[in-house]
Design an enzyme around this catalytic site. Structure first.
Site, PDB file in Angstrom:
ATOM      1  N   GLU A  29       0.845  -1.198   0.000  1.00 57.31           N
ATOM      2  CA  GLU A  29       0.000   0.000   0.000  1.00 57.31           C
ATOM      3  C   GLU A  29       0.875   1.239   0.000  1.00 57.31           C
ATOM      4  O   GLU A  29       1.965   1.231   0.572  1.00 57.31           O
ATOM      5  CB  GLU A  29      -0.922  -0.006   1.231  1.00 57.31           C
ATOM      6  CG  GLU A  29      -1.961  -1.111   1.204  1.00 57.31           C
ATOM      7  CD  GLU A  29      -2.950  -1.037   2.373  1.00 57.31           C
ATOM      8  OE1 GLU A  29      -2.852  -0.112   3.201  1.00 57.31           O
ATOM      9  OE2 GLU A  29      -3.817  -1.924   2.453  1.00 57.31           O
TER      10      GLU A  29
ATOM     11  N   HIS B 194      -8.334   1.154   1.687  1.00 58.70           N
ATOM     12  CA  HIS B 194      -8.133   1.051   3.135  1.00 58.70           C
ATOM     13  C   HIS B 194      -9.075   2.008   3.880  1.00 58.70           C
ATOM     14  O   HIS B 194      -8.645   2.860   4.666  1.00 58.70           O
ATOM     15  CB  HIS B 194      -6.677   1.344   3.502  1.00 58.70           C
ATOM     16  CG  HIS B 194      -6.236   0.649   4.758  1.00 58.70           C
ATOM     17  ND1 HIS B 194      -4.990   0.117   4.920  1.00 58.70           N
ATOM     18  CD2 HIS B 194      -6.895   0.390   5.925  1.00 58.70           C
ATOM     19  CE1 HIS B 194      -4.877  -0.427   6.123  1.00 58.70           C
ATOM     20  NE2 HIS B 194      -6.027  -0.271   6.745  1.00 58.70           N
TER      21      HIS B 194
END
Length: 527
Positions: free
Chosen positions: A262, A280
């Protein structure tokens, strides 16, 4: 009294700063700092409140010479070097419950999105198509939801699923049968869950044991047509194997809020049919953002003002209500650990902490940590209750905890024993008036003494005139004696003299005392 200083280095709800001030802390809100800028100023702060942007590295911790606690507003602490913070004696906290409901609701939302193909149906409709027959969904009612991880968030997901008339099966090594019944879930092993579940949702941290828990092998064991949701941590699913399962049709759909890498601006899963992704967002609601900010402010201020420890990742929890009650026990434990550390010159492979009576009814972890801190402080200056267990493990010291709830000779007792080359040696103490630490036994000999300031420990053979000889020797050297504490096994046998003195005793004088008749050993002590 100087107020503790706290730095808020990431954007948070302004109520957090207000809580710090109301509870007696000074607070600065300086966000967007570059690492070198944070290093320059961090040394003047006692507490650091962060979200995910600030990276608390080894270099920053080295510069944080006054830092006592780091608080992460949220669950994940991948941006904090916890082992190094622990070694430096800094408490690291998070707020695991502030966004639990938000994350659980996001998992349920993704489950519905998968069941009814909502993102694709939306895109198709807004593109001017009317593909009513293309999007044939499934009901969740009557389906089986498999929980991998049945902690706080998993249990909330289970309650929501039961409200939707789903069946819930759960795999979690720490889930007790009683807790499973309370949740309304059936506790199963992983293979059973994979075979039975129509939907699988993950709610477990990423550890060596859980990494790729949905591996290619395990994905192949799932029920054909399964739908998979992950709002926990990237790395729990083999993403390449998931893509293969979606393309083959074995997996009917997958929704990920988290990814192995990420920010996930590129990923092989993107564009795969029946795949939904969000960036997220598990904790991204206005309520959750406020909750975690308020909680981290409360936790840090509790620790800095009253010693309360909540949601610490490297220290036993100690509520603000527990702290006053435990504080005298921790002081006693630290003094006993210090005493046996100062009197033990062997390598110590094992320390045992035995509590009796009222002490056994308390939270044992802070007592154990205090013993270790006192013991290890005789070897290094940079030790406290946070890093003491870490340093003990590093030195290969086995730590044993023993509780006896019945009372013995005392209403409450703490005994510290160490394994030495001569066998077990122990010291024991109690609290007078539930407040004042006091030694009551030393190496099996009954002796009562306050442990404070500069003291001398003298092991001797019980003989007439010995006390007078020690007093005369100290008096001739100008050393004033505060208190005498005596104990012996039997008349004429092994005896102990503990005395407090005003100031340290020079080495030359120690040698004179050691040369007196009947003296077996003399050791200076400092508390």
């Amino acid at each position: 009294m100087t107020k503790p200083k706290v730095l808020i280095s990431d954007k948070m709800d302004p109520q957090a700063a207000q809580i710090f001030r109301e509870r007696g802390c000074e607070v600065d809100e300086i966000t967007g700092l570059k690492p070198e800028e944070l290093i320059e100023i961090i040394g003047k702060y006692d507490g650091l409140a962060i979200r995910s942007s600030t990276k608390v590295t080894k270099e920053i911790i080295d510069a944080a010479t006054n830092l006592k606690v780091i608080g992460r507003a949220g669950i994940g602490v991948d941006n904090v070097d916890i082992p190094y913070a622990s070694a430096k004696g800094i408490v690291v906290m998070n707020t695991p419950f502030g966004n639990s409901i938000t994350t659980a609701e996001h998992a349920i939302a993704l489950m519905f999105a998968l069941a009814r193909q909502l993102p694709e149906a939306d895109a198709s409709t807004q593109a001017g198509k009317w593909e009513k027959n293309r999007f044939m969904g499934v009901e969740v009612t009557g389906k089986t939801l498999g929980l991998i991880g049945a902690g706080n968030i998993g249990s909330i997901v289970a309650s929501r699923a039961l409200g939707l008339r789903m069946k819930v099966v759960a795999f979690d090594p720490f889930l007790t049968p009683e807790r499973a019944i309370e949740m309304g879930a059936e506790k199963v092993d992983l293979e059973t869950l994979l075979a039975k579940a129509d939907f699988i949702t993950l709610h477990t941290p990423l550890t060596d044991q859980t990494r790729n828990i949905l591996s290619a092998e395990n994905l192949a064991k799932t029920k054909k047509g399964v739908r998979i949701i992950n709002c926990a941590r990237g790395g729990l699913i083999d993403e390449a194997a998931l893509k293969e399962g979606l393309e083959s049709g074995h997996i009917a759909g997958a929704a990920l809020d988290v990814f192995a890498v990420e920010p996930a601006k590129e990923n092989p899963l993107f564009g795969t049919p029946n795949f939904i992704s969000t960036p997220h967002l598990g904790a991204s609601t206005s309520e959750a953002q406020v909750n975690v900010a308020l909680q981290v402010a409360e936790q840090l201020s509790d620790y800095l003002i009253s010693g309360g420890v909540t949601n610490a990742l490297n220290m036993p929890s100690l509520s603000a209500e527990e702290a006053p009650k435990l504080r005298p026990y921790m002081a006693l434990a630290e003094k006993l650990g210090s005493m046996i550390g100062q009197l033990s010159h062997d390598v110590i492979p094992r320390i045992s902490i035995h509590t009796e009576g009222a002490a056994a009814e308390l939270n044992q972890k802070p007592i154990v940590s205090a013993v270790l801190a006192g013991f290890l402080r005789t070897q290094t200056d940079t030790v406290n209750m946070v890093n003491a267990p870490f340093l003990a493990r590093e030195r290969g010291i086995e730590v044993r905890e023993i509780k006896t709830e019945r009372e013995g000779d005392y209403h409450t007792l703490v005994r510290v024993s160490v394994k030495t080359s001569q066998g077990e040696r122990s010291v024991a103490g109690t609290l007078f008036g539930n407040a004042a630490p006091r030694l009551v036994e030393l190496f099996g000999i009954k002796v009562e003494a306050d442990l404070d300031g500069n003291m001398l420990y003298i092991a001797n053979t019980d003989a007439p005139g010995f006390i007078g000889a020690v007093g005369t020797t100290l008096g001739e050297a100008g050393i004033n004696i505060g208190t005498f504490h005596l104990g012996r096994r039997e008349a004429g046998g092994e005896a102990i003299l503990l005395l407090s003195v005003d100031g340290s005793v020079p080495q030359e004088l120690l040698c004179k005392i050691d040369a007196l008749p009947s003296v077996r050993r003399v050791t200076p002590l400092k508390f």
